[in-house]
Design a protein around this motif. Sequence first.
Motif, PDB file in Angstrom:
ATOM      1  N   ARG A  38       0.834  -1.202   0.000  1.00  0.00           N
ATOM      2  CA  ARG A  38       0.000   0.000   0.000  1.00  0.00           C
ATOM      3  C   ARG A  38       0.867   1.250   0.000  1.00  0.00           C
ATOM      4  O   ARG A  38       0.547   2.237  -0.684  1.00  0.00           O
ATOM      5  N   GLU A  40       3.915   1.461  -1.279  1.00  0.00           N
ATOM      6  CA  GLU A  40       4.485   1.576  -2.617  1.00  0.00           C
ATOM      7  C   GLU A  40       3.490   2.197  -3.598  1.00  0.00           C
ATOM      8  O   GLU A  40       3.860   3.029  -4.425  1.00  0.00           O
ATOM      9  N   LYS A  41       2.241   1.786  -3.518  1.00  0.00           N
ATOM     10  CA  LYS A  41       1.222   2.347  -4.392  1.00  0.00           C
ATOM     11  C   LYS A  41       0.996   3.826  -4.102  1.00  0.00           C
ATOM     12  O   LYS A  41       0.840   4.645  -5.013  1.00  0.00           O
ATOM     13  N   GLN A  42       1.009   4.173  -2.814  1.00  0.00           N
ATOM     14  CA  GLN A  42       0.808   5.572  -2.427  1.00  0.00           C
ATOM     15  C   GLN A  42       1.930   6.455  -2.962  1.00  0.00           C
ATOM     16  O   GLN A  42       1.684   7.543  -3.494  1.00  0.00           O
ATOM     17  N   ASN A  44       3.930   5.735  -5.493  1.00  0.00           N
ATOM     18  CA  ASN A  44       3.910   5.702  -6.954  1.00  0.00           C
ATOM     19  C   ASN A  44       2.849   6.644  -7.529  1.00  0.00           C
ATOM     20  O   ASN A  44       3.039   7.224  -8.604  1.00  0.00           O
ATOM     21  N   ASP A  45       1.741   6.804  -6.804  1.00  0.00           N
ATOM     22  CA  ASP A  45       0.650   7.664  -7.281  1.00  0.00           C
ATOM     23  C   ASP A  45       0.856   9.127  -6.927  1.00  0.00           C
ATOM     24  O   ASP A  45       0.087   9.984  -7.391  1.00  0.00           O
TER      25      ASP A  45
END
Length: 261
Positions: A38, A40-42, A44-45
Amino acid sequence: MGDWTSTQTMVFVAPFALLLLGLLVWFLMRRSIRTRFRMEKQLNDDPDISEWLVVFGWTRKIIYFPVIIVSLVFFVLSLIIDQPSGALGAVWLGVFLINFMVEEYDAGIKELLLLVLGLGGLVLWLSYLDWLDDLWRFLGCISADMNGVAYLIFALIFLIAIVVSWIRGLFHYVAFTPNYINIQKGPTESGQQIGREEINTVVDTEDLLERMLGFGRITVTFRDARREDVRLLVWGIGKKSRKLESIRGAIVIERHKTEPI
Protein backbone atom coordinates in the motif's frame (compact mmCIF):
# COMPACT_ATOMS: atom_id res chain seq x y z
CA MET A 1 -14.83 -38.26 13.23
CA GLY A 2 -18.08 -39.66 14.60
CA ASP A 3 -16.38 -41.14 17.66
CA TRP A 4 -14.26 -38.08 18.48
CA THR A 5 -14.39 -36.60 21.97
CA SER A 6 -15.26 -32.96 22.53
CA THR A 7 -11.56 -32.15 23.08
CA GLN A 8 -10.58 -33.69 19.75
CA THR A 9 -13.35 -31.78 18.00
CA MET A 10 -12.17 -28.49 19.57
CA VAL A 11 -8.57 -29.18 18.54
CA PHE A 12 -9.73 -29.90 14.96
CA VAL A 13 -11.88 -26.76 14.77
CA ALA A 14 -9.33 -24.42 16.43
CA PRO A 15 -7.18 -23.68 13.29
CA PHE A 16 -10.26 -22.89 11.20
CA ALA A 17 -11.62 -20.64 13.96
CA LEU A 18 -8.31 -18.75 14.13
CA LEU A 19 -8.31 -18.37 10.35
CA LEU A 20 -11.87 -17.04 10.42
CA LEU A 21 -10.95 -14.65 13.24
CA GLY A 22 -7.97 -13.38 11.24
CA LEU A 23 -10.14 -12.76 8.18
CA LEU A 24 -12.67 -10.91 10.34
CA VAL A 25 -9.97 -8.68 11.85
CA TRP A 26 -8.58 -7.95 8.39
CA PHE A 27 -12.05 -7.07 7.09
CA LEU A 28 -12.73 -4.67 9.97
CA MET A 29 -9.30 -3.00 9.76
CA ARG A 30 -8.65 -3.19 6.01
CA ARG A 31 -8.83 0.60 5.61
CA SER A 32 -6.35 1.31 8.40
CA ILE A 33 -3.83 -1.45 7.67
CA ARG A 34 -0.74 0.00 5.97
CA THR A 35 1.17 -2.74 4.25
CA ARG A 36 4.37 -2.34 2.28
CA PHE A 37 2.44 -2.73 -0.97
CA ARG A 38 0.00 0.00 0.00
CA MET A 39 2.89 2.35 0.76
CA GLU A 40 4.49 1.58 -2.62
CA LYS A 41 1.22 2.35 -4.39
CA GLN A 42 0.81 5.57 -2.43
CA LEU A 43 4.30 6.77 -3.34
CA ASN A 44 3.91 5.70 -6.95
CA ASP A 45 0.65 7.66 -7.28
CA ASP A 46 2.09 10.82 -5.68
CA PRO A 47 2.95 13.25 -8.53
CA ASP A 48 5.31 15.22 -6.28
CA ILE A 49 7.57 12.21 -5.60
CA SER A 50 9.65 11.06 -8.56
CA GLU A 51 12.12 8.83 -6.67
CA TRP A 52 11.27 6.43 -3.85
CA LEU A 53 12.34 3.12 -2.37
CA VAL A 54 10.61 0.81 0.09
CA VAL A 55 12.72 -1.90 1.76
CA PHE A 56 12.36 -4.34 4.62
CA GLY A 57 14.76 -6.59 6.47
CA TRP A 58 14.94 -10.31 5.78
CA THR A 59 15.87 -12.77 8.49
CA ARG A 60 19.44 -14.05 8.20
CA LYS A 61 17.97 -17.54 7.83
CA ILE A 62 17.37 -16.70 4.17
CA ILE A 63 21.11 -17.22 3.75
CA TYR A 64 20.26 -20.93 4.15
CA PHE A 65 18.39 -20.92 0.83
CA PRO A 66 20.95 -23.33 -0.73
CA VAL A 67 20.30 -25.73 2.18
CA ILE A 68 16.57 -25.52 1.48
CA ILE A 69 17.09 -26.39 -2.20
CA VAL A 70 19.43 -29.28 -1.37
CA SER A 71 17.02 -30.56 1.30
CA LEU A 72 14.07 -30.58 -1.10
CA VAL A 73 16.12 -32.29 -3.84
CA PHE A 74 17.37 -34.94 -1.41
CA PHE A 75 13.82 -35.46 -0.12
CA VAL A 76 12.69 -36.24 -3.67
CA LEU A 77 15.70 -38.54 -4.16
CA SER A 78 14.86 -40.36 -0.93
CA LEU A 79 11.46 -41.20 -2.39
CA ILE A 80 13.17 -42.76 -5.42
CA ILE A 81 15.99 -44.56 -3.58
CA ASP A 82 14.83 -47.51 -1.47
CA GLN A 83 17.51 -47.16 1.21
CA PRO A 84 18.78 -43.85 2.60
CA SER A 85 22.24 -42.97 1.32
CA GLY A 86 24.90 -41.89 3.77
CA ALA A 87 26.65 -39.99 0.98
CA LEU A 88 23.59 -37.76 0.54
CA GLY A 89 23.60 -37.00 4.26
CA ALA A 90 27.31 -36.16 4.16
CA VAL A 91 26.79 -33.78 1.21
CA TRP A 92 23.84 -32.14 3.00
CA LEU A 93 25.94 -31.73 6.16
CA GLY A 94 28.74 -30.10 4.15
CA VAL A 95 26.34 -27.62 2.49
CA PHE A 96 24.81 -26.81 5.87
CA LEU A 97 28.22 -26.17 7.49
CA ILE A 98 29.25 -23.87 4.62
CA ASN A 99 25.99 -21.95 4.94
CA PHE A 100 26.49 -21.74 8.70
CA MET A 101 29.93 -20.18 8.22
CA VAL A 102 28.51 -17.68 5.72
CA GLU A 103 25.83 -16.65 8.23
CA GLU A 104 28.08 -16.61 11.29
CA TYR A 105 31.13 -14.78 9.93
CA ASP A 106 31.61 -11.70 7.77
CA ALA A 107 33.87 -12.81 4.92
CA GLY A 108 35.30 -10.09 2.72
CA ILE A 109 37.79 -10.50 -0.12
CA LYS A 110 40.76 -10.39 2.28
CA GLU A 111 39.27 -13.09 4.51
CA LEU A 112 38.48 -15.33 1.51
CA LEU A 113 42.01 -14.95 0.16
CA LEU A 114 43.46 -15.84 3.55
CA LEU A 115 41.15 -18.87 3.72
CA VAL A 116 42.18 -20.08 0.24
CA LEU A 117 45.87 -19.59 1.01
CA GLY A 118 45.46 -21.38 4.34
CA LEU A 119 43.70 -24.35 2.74
CA GLY A 120 46.32 -24.48 0.00
CA GLY A 121 49.10 -24.49 2.59
CA LEU A 122 47.34 -27.23 4.53
CA VAL A 123 47.01 -29.40 1.41
CA LEU A 124 50.70 -28.93 0.57
CA TRP A 125 51.73 -29.76 4.15
CA LEU A 126 49.60 -32.94 4.21
CA SER A 127 50.87 -33.94 0.75
CA TYR A 128 54.49 -33.48 1.81
CA LEU A 129 53.93 -35.75 4.81
CA ASP A 130 52.04 -38.33 2.66
CA TRP A 131 48.89 -37.83 4.74
CA LEU A 132 46.73 -36.41 1.96
CA ASP A 133 45.48 -39.80 0.72
CA ASP A 134 44.62 -40.79 4.28
CA LEU A 135 42.62 -37.59 4.66
CA TRP A 136 40.64 -38.27 1.47
CA ARG A 137 39.91 -41.82 2.64
CA PHE A 138 38.77 -40.49 6.00
CA LEU A 139 36.47 -37.92 4.40
CA GLY A 140 35.13 -40.59 2.05
CA CYS A 141 34.16 -42.70 5.06
CA ILE A 142 31.96 -39.96 6.51
CA SER A 143 28.35 -41.10 6.37
CA ALA A 144 25.29 -39.29 7.71
CA ASP A 145 22.22 -41.42 7.26
CA MET A 146 19.09 -39.28 7.26
CA ASN A 147 15.52 -40.21 6.60
CA GLY A 148 13.88 -38.42 3.68
CA VAL A 149 11.38 -36.85 6.05
CA ALA A 150 14.28 -35.26 7.95
CA TYR A 151 15.34 -33.37 4.81
CA LEU A 152 11.77 -32.12 4.39
CA ILE A 153 11.54 -31.05 8.05
CA PHE A 154 14.77 -29.04 7.82
CA ALA A 155 13.54 -27.35 4.62
CA LEU A 156 10.20 -26.49 6.23
CA ILE A 157 11.87 -25.05 9.35
CA PHE A 158 13.96 -22.62 7.30
CA LEU A 159 11.06 -21.85 4.95
CA ILE A 160 8.77 -21.00 7.87
CA ALA A 161 11.39 -18.59 9.28
CA ILE A 162 11.75 -16.92 5.86
CA VAL A 163 7.98 -16.65 5.32
CA VAL A 164 7.51 -15.18 8.80
CA SER A 165 10.14 -12.51 8.09
CA TRP A 166 8.44 -11.71 4.76
CA ILE A 167 5.06 -11.33 6.51
CA ARG A 168 6.68 -9.17 9.18
CA GLY A 169 8.17 -7.06 6.38
CA LEU A 170 4.65 -6.23 5.22
CA PHE A 171 4.23 -4.07 8.34
CA HIS A 172 7.82 -3.24 9.36
CA TYR A 173 9.65 -1.40 6.58
CA VAL A 174 11.40 1.82 5.65
CA ALA A 175 10.27 4.09 2.80
CA PHE A 176 12.88 6.47 1.36
CA THR A 177 11.90 9.63 -0.52
CA PRO A 178 13.93 12.74 -1.48
CA ASN A 179 12.57 14.76 1.47
CA TYR A 180 11.96 12.25 4.24
CA ILE A 181 11.96 8.62 5.28
CA ASN A 182 8.99 6.80 6.77
CA ILE A 183 9.74 4.08 9.33
CA GLN A 184 6.73 1.80 9.70
CA LYS A 185 6.53 -0.36 12.83
CA GLY A 186 3.13 -2.00 12.85
CA PRO A 187 0.07 -2.90 10.80
CA THR A 188 -1.72 0.43 11.35
CA GLU A 189 -0.70 4.12 11.20
CA SER A 190 2.12 3.68 13.72
CA GLY A 191 4.79 5.00 11.37
CA GLN A 192 7.36 7.69 12.01
CA GLN A 193 8.33 10.33 9.44
CA ILE A 194 11.80 11.80 9.75
CA GLY A 195 13.31 14.61 7.68
CA ARG A 196 16.06 13.56 5.31
CA GLU A 197 18.51 16.00 6.85
CA GLU A 198 18.23 14.17 10.18
CA ILE A 199 19.42 10.79 8.89
CA ASN A 200 22.24 9.17 6.98
CA THR A 201 22.24 5.92 5.01
CA VAL A 202 25.05 3.39 4.63
CA VAL A 203 25.14 0.53 2.11
CA ASP A 204 27.31 -2.37 3.25
CA THR A 205 28.29 -5.15 0.80
CA GLU A 206 31.63 -6.10 2.36
CA ASP A 207 30.50 -9.65 3.08
CA LEU A 208 31.42 -11.18 -0.28
CA LEU A 209 29.66 -14.52 0.21
CA GLU A 210 26.50 -12.71 1.31
CA ARG A 211 26.79 -10.45 -1.73
CA MET A 212 27.16 -13.44 -4.06
CA LEU A 213 23.71 -14.57 -2.89
CA GLY A 214 22.33 -11.13 -3.80
CA PHE A 215 22.13 -9.71 -0.28
CA GLY A 216 23.55 -6.64 1.38
CA ARG A 217 22.82 -4.30 4.24
CA ILE A 218 21.25 -0.87 4.35
CA THR A 219 21.79 0.95 7.62
CA VAL A 220 19.96 4.12 8.64
CA THR A 221 21.80 6.23 11.22
CA PHE A 222 20.40 9.29 12.99
CA ARG A 223 21.90 12.57 14.08
CA ASP A 224 20.18 12.05 17.41
CA ALA A 225 22.52 9.60 19.14
CA ARG A 226 19.67 8.42 21.37
CA ARG A 227 17.99 6.77 18.40
CA GLU A 228 18.94 3.20 17.61
CA ASP A 229 20.23 2.55 14.11
CA VAL A 230 17.96 0.68 11.70
CA ARG A 231 19.77 -2.23 10.02
CA LEU A 232 18.11 -4.09 7.16
CA LEU A 233 19.28 -7.21 5.33
CA VAL A 234 18.08 -6.51 1.79
CA TRP A 235 17.81 -8.79 -1.22
CA GLY A 236 18.67 -7.35 -4.64
CA ILE A 237 21.11 -4.95 -3.03
CA GLY A 238 22.66 -3.93 -6.37
CA LYS A 239 19.45 -2.49 -7.79
CA LYS A 240 18.32 -1.04 -4.47
CA SER A 241 21.67 0.65 -3.78
CA ARG A 242 21.52 2.34 -7.20
CA LYS A 243 17.98 3.47 -6.44
CA LEU A 244 19.12 4.87 -3.10
CA GLU A 245 21.93 6.78 -4.82
CA SER A 246 19.39 8.22 -7.25
CA ILE A 247 17.29 9.42 -4.31
CA ARG A 248 20.35 11.05 -2.78
CA GLY A 249 21.02 12.77 -6.10
CA ALA A 250 17.45 14.07 -6.16
CA ILE A 251 18.07 15.60 -2.73
CA VAL A 252 21.21 17.40 -3.92
CA ILE A 253 19.46 18.79 -7.01
CA GLU A 254 16.48 19.94 -4.99
CA ARG A 255 18.65 21.77 -2.46
CA HIS A 256 20.66 23.38 -5.22
CA LYS A 257 17.51 24.67 -6.89
CA THR A 258 16.21 26.22 -3.68
CA GLU A 259 19.41 28.08 -2.91
CA PRO A 260 19.08 31.86 -3.46
CA ILE A 261 21.09 33.33 -6.30
